[in-house]
Motif scaffolding. Structure first.
Motif, PDB file in Angstrom:
ATOM      1  N   ARG A 109       0.845  -1.199   0.000  1.00  0.00           N
ATOM      2  CA  ARG A 109       0.000   0.000   0.000  1.00  0.00           C
ATOM      3  C   ARG A 109       0.880   1.248   0.000  1.00  0.00           C
ATOM      4  O   ARG A 109       1.887   1.309   0.703  1.00  0.00           O
ATOM      5  CB  ARG A 109      -0.910  -0.022   1.233  1.00  0.00           C
ATOM      6  N   ILE A 110       0.478   2.223  -0.815  1.00  0.00           N
ATOM      7  CA  ILE A 110       1.205   3.484  -0.933  1.00  0.00           C
ATOM      8  C   ILE A 110       0.268   4.628  -0.558  1.00  0.00           C
ATOM      9  O   ILE A 110      -0.868   4.707  -1.041  1.00  0.00           O
ATOM     10  CB  ILE A 110       1.748   3.693  -2.356  1.00  0.00           C
ATOM     11  N   ILE A 111       0.752   5.507   0.294  1.00  0.00           N
ATOM     12  CA  ILE A 111      -0.017   6.674   0.716  1.00  0.00           C
ATOM     13  C   ILE A 111       0.527   7.893  -0.023  1.00  0.00           C
ATOM     14  O   ILE A 111       1.718   8.187   0.044  1.00  0.00           O
ATOM     15  CB  ILE A 111       0.086   6.902   2.234  1.00  0.00           C
ATOM     16  N   ILE A 112      -0.351   8.600  -0.711  1.00  0.00           N
ATOM     17  CA  ILE A 112       0.034   9.848  -1.381  1.00  0.00           C
ATOM     18  C   ILE A 112      -0.305  11.000  -0.453  1.00  0.00           C
ATOM     19  O   ILE A 112      -1.462  11.209  -0.086  1.00  0.00           O
ATOM     20  CB  ILE A 112      -0.679   9.999  -2.740  1.00  0.00           C
ATOM     21  N   ASP A 113       0.715  11.767  -0.068  1.00  0.00           N
ATOM     22  CA  ASP A 113       0.533  12.876   0.865  1.00  0.00           C
ATOM     23  C   ASP A 113       0.292  14.206   0.167  1.00  0.00           C
ATOM     24  O   ASP A 113      -0.346  15.100   0.732  1.00  0.00           O
ATOM     25  CB  ASP A 113       1.771  13.002   1.769  1.00  0.00           C
ATOM     26  N   PHE A 114       0.825  14.351  -1.027  1.00  0.00           N
ATOM     27  CA  PHE A 114       0.644  15.601  -1.765  1.00  0.00           C
ATOM     28  C   PHE A 114       0.605  15.301  -3.248  1.00  0.00           C
ATOM     29  O   PHE A 114       1.437  14.565  -3.776  1.00  0.00           O
ATOM     30  CB  PHE A 114       1.781  16.585  -1.476  1.00  0.00           C
ATOM     31  N   ILE A 122      -3.532   2.205  -3.679  1.00  0.00           N
ATOM     32  CA  ILE A 122      -3.183   3.622  -3.545  1.00  0.00           C
ATOM     33  C   ILE A 122      -4.225   4.306  -2.662  1.00  0.00           C
ATOM     34  O   ILE A 122      -5.426   4.148  -2.870  1.00  0.00           O
ATOM     35  CB  ILE A 122      -3.120   4.326  -4.911  1.00  0.00           C
ATOM     36  N   GLU A 123      -3.754   5.061  -1.686  1.00  0.00           N
ATOM     37  CA  GLU A 123      -4.648   5.842  -0.833  1.00  0.00           C
ATOM     38  C   GLU A 123      -4.201   7.289  -0.848  1.00  0.00           C
ATOM     39  O   GLU A 123      -2.998   7.586  -0.807  1.00  0.00           O
ATOM     40  CB  GLU A 123      -4.653   5.308   0.600  1.00  0.00           C
ATOM     41  N   LEU A 124      -5.176   8.195  -0.906  1.00  0.00           N
ATOM     42  CA  LEU A 124      -4.888   9.620  -0.876  1.00  0.00           C
ATOM     43  C   LEU A 124      -5.144  10.160   0.523  1.00  0.00           C
ATOM     44  O   LEU A 124      -6.253  10.087   1.028  1.00  0.00           O
ATOM     45  CB  LEU A 124      -5.766  10.366  -1.897  1.00  0.00           C
ATOM     46  N   GLN A 125      -4.136  10.672   1.148  1.00  0.00           N
ATOM     47  CA  GLN A 125      -4.266  11.331   2.447  1.00  0.00           C
ATOM     48  C   GLN A 125      -3.725  12.754   2.291  1.00  0.00           C
ATOM     49  O   GLN A 125      -2.623  13.079   2.717  1.00  0.00           O
ATOM     50  CB  GLN A 125      -3.500  10.552   3.526  1.00  0.00           C
ATOM     51  N   LEU A 126      -4.553  13.576   1.660  1.00  0.00           N
ATOM     52  CA  LEU A 126      -4.136  14.918   1.296  1.00  0.00           C
ATOM     53  C   LEU A 126      -4.645  15.937   2.302  1.00  0.00           C
ATOM     54  O   LEU A 126      -5.608  15.695   3.038  1.00  0.00           O
ATOM     55  CB  LEU A 126      -4.673  15.273  -0.105  1.00  0.00           C
ATOM     56  N   SER A 127      -3.997  17.084   2.300  1.00  0.00           N
ATOM     57  CA  SER A 127      -4.504  18.198   3.097  1.00  0.00           C
ATOM     58  C   SER A 127      -5.797  18.703   2.467  1.00  0.00           C
ATOM     59  O   SER A 127      -6.121  18.395   1.313  1.00  0.00           O
ATOM     60  CB  SER A 127      -3.473  19.323   3.159  1.00  0.00           C
ATOM     61  N   GLU A 128      -6.555  19.502   3.212  1.00  0.00           N
ATOM     62  CA  GLU A 128      -7.839  19.985   2.717  1.00  0.00           C
ATOM     63  C   GLU A 128      -7.666  20.815   1.453  1.00  0.00           C
ATOM     64  O   GLU A 128      -8.410  20.660   0.483  1.00  0.00           O
ATOM     65  CB  GLU A 128      -8.534  20.816   3.801  1.00  0.00           C
ATOM     66  N   SER A 129      -6.690  21.707   1.454  1.00  0.00           N
ATOM     67  CA  SER A 129      -6.476  22.564   0.282  1.00  0.00           C
ATOM     68  C   SER A 129      -6.021  21.754  -0.928  1.00  0.00           C
ATOM     69  O   SER A 129      -6.452  22.006  -2.057  1.00  0.00           O
ATOM     70  CB  SER A 129      -5.434  23.643   0.613  1.00  0.00           C
TER      71      SER A 129
END
Length: 223
Positions: free
Chosen positions: A110-115, A189-196
């Motif tokens: 699993r890969i987390i995309i932070d930005f 793939i999981e997206l863990q992005l900031s709100e903006s």
């Protein structure tokens, strides 16, 4: 015939031959209207960089650009110069993956995309043609004028491309590519992005409503 006389005769023939060839070449070129130009180019490589940029959308644009400049001379004469420029451009929109921030989850596939970066214009291939160039007596086009006009036209083309659906097409394409590529290798793939960052990604993932009316063709049965 002595040696001096023979040497003088040979030199005379050589000079006469060279002179005759030169005169003949001059009149031949003058008659044919031949022009000779010289070109010299120097290519300098400043640096080479490794990049990871991927094109996701390609668009073609045409811009008609009117340029006018008025110069007031002593408050008596309005000296104007103007030109019509037709610019055509091939625009490539994609992503610079060096700006992507992610991390793998230890012990899992699993890969987390932070930005997630914005789509950007990777290149613009432009072709400009000038038409209807008019110049005043004193207000004439200089080399700096042409440079400024081309820069402004290119910036306008850049803005129009980013306002089009090209970035949205690129946004949908890149997400589809990433998720399909991960699934083909049994990764998630999981997206863990900031709100903006999430709002920005959603903006580039959805298309605008086209403000146009469509007349559907009627078949013989509908008539």
């Amino acid at each position: 015939m002595d040696s001096n006389t023979l040497l003088f005769l040979i030199i005379t023939l050589l000079v006469g031959g060279v002179g005759g060839a030169a005169v003949y070449s001059f009149f031949l070129n003058r008659k044919a209207g031949k022009s000779i130009s010289s070109h010299e180019a120097t290519v300098l490589i400043e640096r080479i960089e490794k990049v990871f940029k991927v094109v996701m959308a390609e668009g073609y644009f045409t811009e008609i650009y009117n340029y006018e400049n008025d110069k007031n001379i002593w408050n008596l004469i309005n000296d104007r110069k103007k030109a019509l420029i037709i610019a055509k451009a091939k625009v490539l929109v994609g992503y610079d993956f060096s700006k992507l921030k992610f991390h793998p989850v230890e012990g899992e596939r699993r890969i987390i995309i932070d930005f997630f970066p914005k789509p950007e214009i990777l290149s613009i291939d432009t072709d400009y043609k000038f038409y209807d160039i008019e110049q005043g007596w004193l207000n004439r086009f200089q080399s700096d004028d042409y440079t400024a006009i081309l820069n402004e036209a290119k910036q306008t083309m850049n803005d129009k491309a980013m306002q089009s659906d090209l970035p949205r097409i690129a946004g949908n394409q890149v997400q589809l590519m990433i998720f399909q590529l991960a699934a083909s290798m049994n990764w998630k793939i999981e997206l863990q992005l900031s709100e903006s960052n999430r709002i920005m990604l959603e903006e580039y993932a959805s298309y605008r409503i086209t403000e146009a009316e469509i007349d559907f063709l009627k078949t013989e049965k509908d008539k």
